[in-house]
Design a protein around this motif. Structure first.
Motif, PDB file in Angstrom:
ATOM      1  N   GLY A  50       0.807  -1.209   0.000  1.00 43.27           N
ATOM      2  CA  GLY A  50       0.000   0.000   0.000  1.00 43.27           C
ATOM      3  C   GLY A  50       0.840   1.259   0.000  1.00 43.27           C
ATOM      4  N   ARG A  51       0.198   2.374   0.405  1.00 41.72           N
ATOM      5  CA  ARG A  51       0.814   3.690   0.299  1.00 41.72           C
ATOM      6  C   ARG A  51       1.131   4.326   1.638  1.00 41.72           C
ATOM      7  N   LYS A  52       0.847   3.635   2.725  1.00 42.65           N
ATOM      8  CA  LYS A  52       1.112   4.180   4.052  1.00 42.65           C
ATOM      9  C   LYS A  52       2.605   4.122   4.374  1.00 42.65           C
ATOM     10  N   GLY A  53       2.990   4.880   5.419  1.00 41.92           N
ATOM     11  CA  GLY A  53       4.364   4.801   5.883  1.00 41.92           C
ATOM     12  C   GLY A  53       4.721   3.405   6.353  1.00 41.92           C
ATOM     13  N   CYS A  54       3.768   2.727   7.033  1.00 43.69           N
ATOM     14  CA  CYS A  54       4.026   1.357   7.472  1.00 43.69           C
ATOM     15  C   CYS A  54       4.225   0.431   6.269  1.00 43.69           C
ATOM     16  N   SER A  55       3.521   0.716   5.176  1.00 41.73           N
ATOM     17  CA  SER A  55       3.683  -0.083   3.954  1.00 41.73           C
ATOM     18  C   SER A  55       5.073   0.117   3.360  1.00 41.73           C
ATOM     19  N   VAL A  56       5.550   1.361   3.381  1.00 40.57           N
ATOM     20  CA  VAL A  56       6.905   1.644   2.899  1.00 40.57           C
ATOM     21  C   VAL A  56       7.920   0.843   3.698  1.00 40.57           C
ATOM     22  N   HIS A  57       7.731   0.786   5.022  1.00 43.02           N
ATOM     23  CA  HIS A  57       8.633   0.020   5.889  1.00 43.02           C
ATOM     24  C   HIS A  57       8.653  -1.449   5.467  1.00 43.02           C
ATOM     25  N   VAL A  58       7.480  -2.027   5.263  1.00 40.48           N
ATOM     26  CA  VAL A  58       7.393  -3.429   4.839  1.00 40.48           C
ATOM     27  C   VAL A  58       8.144  -3.628   3.523  1.00 40.48           C
ATOM     28  N   GLN A  59       7.924  -2.746   2.581  1.00 35.62           N
ATOM     29  CA  GLN A  59       8.542  -2.897   1.261  1.00 35.62           C
ATOM     30  C   GLN A  59      10.062  -2.759   1.313  1.00 35.62           C
ATOM     31  N   GLU A  60      10.556  -1.833   2.146  1.00 35.95           N
ATOM     32  CA  GLU A  60      12.003  -1.673   2.255  1.00 35.95           C
ATOM     33  C   GLU A  60      12.643  -2.915   2.875  1.00 35.95           C
ATOM     34  N   VAL A  61      12.009  -3.477   3.900  1.00 38.25           N
ATOM     35  CA  VAL A  61      12.533  -4.708   4.501  1.00 38.25           C
ATOM     36  C   VAL A  61      12.497  -5.844   3.483  1.00 38.25           C
ATOM     37  N   LEU A  62      11.395  -5.961   2.761  1.00 37.47           N
ATOM     38  CA  LEU A  62      11.272  -7.022   1.757  1.00 37.47           C
ATOM     39  C   LEU A  62      12.380  -6.937   0.717  1.00 37.47           C
ATOM     40  N   ARG A  63      12.675  -5.724   0.252  1.00 36.76           N
ATOM     41  CA  ARG A  63      13.734  -5.576  -0.755  1.00 36.76           C
ATOM     42  C   ARG A  63      15.055  -6.124  -0.233  1.00 36.76           C
ATOM     43  N   ARG A  64      15.344  -5.872   1.023  1.00 39.77           N
ATOM     44  CA  ARG A  64      16.615  -6.368   1.593  1.00 39.77           C
ATOM     45  C   ARG A  64      16.583  -7.873   1.797  1.00 39.77           C
ATOM     46  N   LEU A  65      15.432  -8.417   2.147  1.00 36.96           N
ATOM     47  CA  LEU A  65      15.338  -9.873   2.256  1.00 36.96           C
ATOM     48  C   LEU A  65      15.517 -10.528   0.897  1.00 36.96           C
ATOM     49  N   VAL A  66      14.966  -9.910  -0.143  1.00 34.18           N
ATOM     50  CA  VAL A  66      15.147 -10.427  -1.501  1.00 34.18           C
ATOM     51  C   VAL A  66      16.631 -10.413  -1.872  1.00 34.18           C
ATOM     52  N   ALA A  67      17.330  -9.323  -1.548  1.00 34.56           N
ATOM     53  CA  ALA A  67      18.745  -9.217  -1.891  1.00 34.56           C
ATOM     54  C   ALA A  67      19.585 -10.276  -1.200  1.00 34.56           C
ATOM     55  N   ARG A  68      19.146 -10.742  -0.042  1.00 35.64           N
ATOM     56  CA  ARG A  68      19.910 -11.725   0.728  1.00 35.64           C
ATOM     57  C   ARG A  68      19.494 -13.163   0.441  1.00 35.64           C
ATOM     58  N   ALA A  69      18.479 -13.335  -0.381  1.00 32.89           N
ATOM     59  CA  ALA A  69      17.948 -14.681  -0.630  1.00 32.89           C
ATOM     60  C   ALA A  69      18.704 -15.426  -1.720  1.00 32.89           C
ATOM     61  N   GLY A  70      19.587 -14.765  -2.435  1.00 29.71           N
ATOM     62  CA  GLY A  70      20.414 -15.432  -3.435  1.00 29.71           C
ATOM     63  C   GLY A  70      19.625 -16.125  -4.519  1.00 29.71           C
ATOM     64  N   GLY A  71      18.518 -15.545  -4.926  1.00 32.71           N
ATOM     65  CA  GLY A  71      17.712 -16.134  -5.988  1.00 32.71           C
ATOM     66  C   GLY A  71      16.629 -17.072  -5.508  1.00 32.71           C
ATOM     67  N   VAL A  72      16.668 -17.471  -4.243  1.00 27.46           N
ATOM     68  CA  VAL A  72      15.587 -18.292  -3.685  1.00 27.46           C
ATOM     69  C   VAL A  72      14.374 -17.383  -3.483  1.00 27.46           C
ATOM     70  N   PRO A  73      13.198 -17.789  -3.929  1.00 27.85           N
ATOM     71  CA  PRO A  73      12.040 -16.904  -3.785  1.00 27.85           C
ATOM     72  C   PRO A  73      11.774 -16.534  -2.325  1.00 27.85           C
ATOM     73  N   VAL A  74      11.510 -15.259  -2.104  1.00 27.10           N
ATOM     74  CA  VAL A  74      11.068 -14.766  -0.804  1.00 27.10           C
ATOM     75  C   VAL A  74       9.549 -14.776  -0.796  1.00 27.10           C
ATOM     76  N   HIS A  75       8.971 -15.166   0.332  1.00 28.76           N
ATOM     77  CA  HIS A  75       7.514 -15.261   0.453  1.00 28.76           C
ATOM     78  C   HIS A  75       6.997 -14.132   1.337  1.00 28.76           C
ATOM     79  N   LEU A  76       5.865 -13.578   0.952  1.00 28.72           N
ATOM     80  CA  LEU A  76       5.144 -12.597   1.749  1.00 28.72           C
ATOM     81  C   LEU A  76       3.803 -13.196   2.125  1.00 28.72           C
ATOM     82  N   VAL A  77       3.555 -13.314   3.431  1.00 35.64           N
ATOM     83  CA  VAL A  77       2.278 -13.799   3.943  1.00 35.64           C
ATOM     84  C   VAL A  77       1.602 -12.611   4.610  1.00 35.64           C
ATOM     85  N   ALA A  78       0.494 -12.148   4.030  1.00 34.57           N
ATOM     86  CA  ALA A  78      -0.113 -10.912   4.496  1.00 34.57           C
ATOM     87  C   ALA A  78      -1.628 -11.025   4.559  1.00 34.57           C
TER      88      ALA A  78
END
Length: 431
Positions: free
Chosen positions: A21-49
């Motif tokens: 979404g567009r909230k500040g809390c949503s931005v926080h989630v997305q920024e964390v997700l991007r870093r988890l993706v970068a550390r996953a080495g190509g293994v899919p990252v899952h989001l359960v929401a």
């Protein structure tokens, strides 16, 4: 950053936090997700929401999304039961994901959950399945729910929150006040990891482009809710109407108090532009058109770690902000920001008047604020610190288990509360 791929599941069960979404809390989630993706080495990252709230933002197109749906219920008590049922559904799904990801080799997966009321089973079962577990605590939600909404079974909410904190190999909080609340609630260590900022997202401000003597533009980006203090900002601007120090407000966002705030501004003759909610990618351009930014928190807002504040600084804007929570400790008044007492619209108006009259002050604060934002922890630092704490917590728990010690999940559950009519999901008893 570790060269070993780190599979990850990010869990966001608070229906008030749309992950994309567009909230500040949503931005926080997305920024964390991007870093988890970068550390996953190509293994899919899952989001359960519970709620996704939009299409995948840039960089998150490969995340595997499991949207559970926002629970619907007739009345507050039924809503609380529906959220615990959502937690049970999420727990089964996350357990399956952890087992599958462990079977792929490499590091054990991390389950990184944003704290939400009525959820503990998901993190408990993830840990039991072999995941390294993180609980990110952004607010004292039990207190917030009781104060601003309706909380029927408070003791049940406390018991489940305590269980969630004890199920985490690392509990991290965005501010010292939140960390203290969580420590006192669960009796576990809680690491303070303030919000990060991606300063590269924000270019230099262009300003309003107003001719000399025209009003400066004061920007706010966020949700229209009582604890964001928009009424204070409107009242401060209203006191400047009809004077050479009058300002124009750019209020970006949506929320339950939006119409009331805009009506208040109109009645006072305040010049307001209110474009509504926008995608996070649009925020830098909007801030670039401002001259000043405001974070006007009311009295009692003692636990925030305002993401908007550091984004204002990154945008190179002079900022006036309420001196809440950790803000006075992290930023220097009169050097990087102008701080005013929370809830004081007169002091807020005086600060705005100074910024209108003193262009040299605006320039000095803008430069120092941008430097402070660049020196602040990046989102990479935030995630690295969090994962390091989780790994250390897991190593300690594993060592204690090998020595025959009792970990957090081995402690007896809280006793049922007769006053709350608590059984099972309310009392903290294990399902």
């Amino acid at each position: 950053m570790s060269a070993v791929p780190r599979p990850a599941v990010h869990v966001v069960l608070d229906p008030g936090v749309p992950a994309y979404g567009r909230k500040g809390c949503s931005v926080h989630v997305q920024e964390v997700l991007r870093r988890l993706v970068a550390r996953a080495g190509g293994v899919p990252v899952h989001l359960v929401a519970a709620r996704v709230g939009g299409d995948a933002p840039a960089g998150l197109e490969g995340v595997v999304v499991h949207e559970l749906g926002r629970p619907r219920a007739d009345g507050p008590a039924a809503a609380e039961r529906a959220l615990t049922a959502l937690d049970e559904r999420a727990a089964g799904l996350v357990e399956e994901l952890v087992v599958g990801l462990r079977g792929r080799g490499g590091a054990d997966p991390v389950v990184y959950q944003r704290y939400g009321l009525w959820s503990a089973v998901t993190l408990e079962r993830a840990r039991a399945a072999g995941a390294t577990t993180v609980l990110e605590v952004d607010a004292p939600l039990v207190d917030e729910q009781a104060r601003h909404r309706v909380l029927v079974h408070e003791e049940g909410a406390v018991a489940l929150s305590r269980r969630a904190l004890r199920a985490a190999h690392a509990a991290v909080a965005v501010s010292g006040a939140v960390a203290t609340w969580a420590r006192e609630l669960a009796g576990v260590p809680v690491l303070v990891v303030p919000n990060g900022v991606d300063a590269a997202r924000f270019g230099p401000p262009t300003g309003s482009g107003a001719a000399p003597g025209e009003p400066l533009v004061v920007g706010f980006v966020g949700t229209f809710r009582p604890w964001h203090g928009l009424e204070l900002l409107v009242d401060a601007a209203a006191s400047l109407v009809g004077t050479p120090d009058a300002v124009r407000l750019l209020l970006v966002g949506d929320g339950p108090t939006r119409e009331r705030v805009l009506a208040r501004a109109a009645a006072a003759g305040v010049d307001v532009v209110a474009p509504g909610a926008v995608a996070p990618a649009e925020v830098p351009a909007l801030l670039a058109g401002c001259d000043v930014a405001a974070a006007p928190y009311p009295a009692g807002a003692a636990y925030f770690s305002p993401l908007k504040l550091v984004e204002y600084l990154a945008a190179g804007l002079p900022v006036v902000a309420s001196a809440v929570a950790d803000v006075p400790r992290l930023l220097h008044d009169e050097r990087e920001v102008l701080l005013v007492p929370p809830g004081d619209d007169v002091a807020l108006a005086a600060a705005l008047r100074r910024l209108v009259r003193e262009p040299a002050l605006r320039a000095r604060l803008a430069a120092a604020g941008r430097a402070a934002a660049e020196a602040r922890s990046s989102w990479d630092d935030v995630v690295d610190r969090t994962l390091a704490a989780a790994d250390a917590g897991r190593a300690s728990a594993d060592a204690a288990a090998a020595a025959g010690g009792a970990g957090p999940l081995d402690r007896p559950p809280a006793a049922p509360s007769p006053a709350a009519g608590a059984t099972g999901w309310l009392a903290g008893s294990r399902p």
